[in-house]
Design an enzyme around this catalytic site. Structure first.
Site, short mmCIF file in Angstrom:
data_model
loop_
_atom_site.label_atom_id
_atom_site.label_comp_id
_atom_site.label_asym_id
_atom_site.label_seq_id
_atom_site.Cartn_x
_atom_site.Cartn_y
_atom_site.Cartn_z
N ASN A 33 -9.64 10.75 -17.97
CA ASN A 33 -10.99 10.83 -18.54
C ASN A 33 -11.03 11.59 -19.87
OD1 ASN A 33 -12.12 9.36 -16.46
ND2 ASN A 33 -12.73 11.16 -15.28
N HIS B 280 -5.89 19.58 -12.83
CA HIS B 280 -6.55 19.02 -14.02
C HIS B 280 -6.56 20.01 -15.17
CE1 HIS B 280 -8.17 15.23 -14.99
NE2 HIS B 280 -9.46 15.44 -14.82
N ASN C 239 -14.63 15.10 -19.27
CA ASN C 239 -15.00 13.76 -19.72
C ASN C 239 -15.75 13.73 -21.04
OD1 ASN C 239 -17.36 14.81 -18.77
ND2 ASN C 239 -17.82 13.20 -17.31
N ASP D 172 -2.82 16.67 -18.08
CA ASP D 172 -2.15 16.40 -16.81
C ASP D 172 -1.99 14.90 -16.64
OD1 ASP D 172 -4.67 15.64 -14.65
OD2 ASP D 172 -5.18 16.68 -16.50
#
Length: 201
Positions: free
Chosen positions: A113, A21, A67, A92
């Site tokens: 997100n 991530h 997020n 990613d």
């Protein structure tokens, strides 16, 4: 002076440093290293600045956690008075195999997100570079996958794409999104590792 904002998405903290991530962070670290600039801890993110042929480039690694990435992006666009057409976000993407990438001028968040929150705050009309991380996980295992760390083999396979991403950022600033997409997206579909990304085609 023309100004550009390049954002690499990720999560702050050593425990996330080598996770899939955080591939956006990895790309910006590589670009900063190649540009001989370093990040400092600023509002909503780690920020570095450099210039390319008289154009100012602001590099941002949000520290809002993934997020809430849109908070950092919106703040730095406003603070630096940068047009949204000169924003590039690196993230990613589980929909692309490891080592592949795709540059787009806009579009949906693809279930990401970070991109989703940016879209909530500024819309879909910004360039994004999606870095493939693969999706070799069982059903329901996506969160563990994206927050899992790359193996050494994975990182070797990813490195050519990171090197190319540095060139993509340069091209985005100097040549614009359309020329850059035309030049690089065909490279992004190549299987990796490949002997050279500069081979004739």
């Amino acid at each position: 002076m023309d100004k550009y904002l390049v954002v690499g998405l990720g999560n702050p903290g050593d425990e996330y440093a080598t996770t899939r991530h955080n591939t956006g962070y990895m790309v910006l670290d590589a670009f900063a290293k190649a540009s001989n600039t370093v990040f400092s801890d600023r509002r909503y993110g780690y920020v570095a600045e450099t210039s390319l042929k008289g154009r100012k480039v602001v590099l941002l690694k949000p520290t809002t956690y993934m997020n809430l990435s849109g908070n950092a992006v919106r703040y730095w666009l406003g603070k630096e008075n940068i047009d949204q057409q000169r924003l590039l976000v690196v993230s990613d993407d589980v929909a692309l195999p490891l080592g592949q990438f795709r540059l787009k001028a806009g579009g949906s968040n693809g279930g990401h997100n970070g991109l989703g929150h940016i879209q909530q705050l500024i819309g879909q009309n910004y360039a994004r570079l999606r870095m493939g991380i693969g999706n070799d996980y069982p059903q329901g295992g996506q969160i563990d996958w994206v927050l899992g760390s790359y193996s050494d083999d994975d990182l070797r396979q990813l490195q050519p794409a990171i090197d190319t991403a540095v060139e993509i950022i340069r091209s985005f600033v100097l040549a614009g999104i359309d020329i850059t997409m035309n030049q690089f997206n065909k490279l992004g579909k190549r299987p990796t590792p490949s002997p050279s990304l500069n081979g004739g085609e």
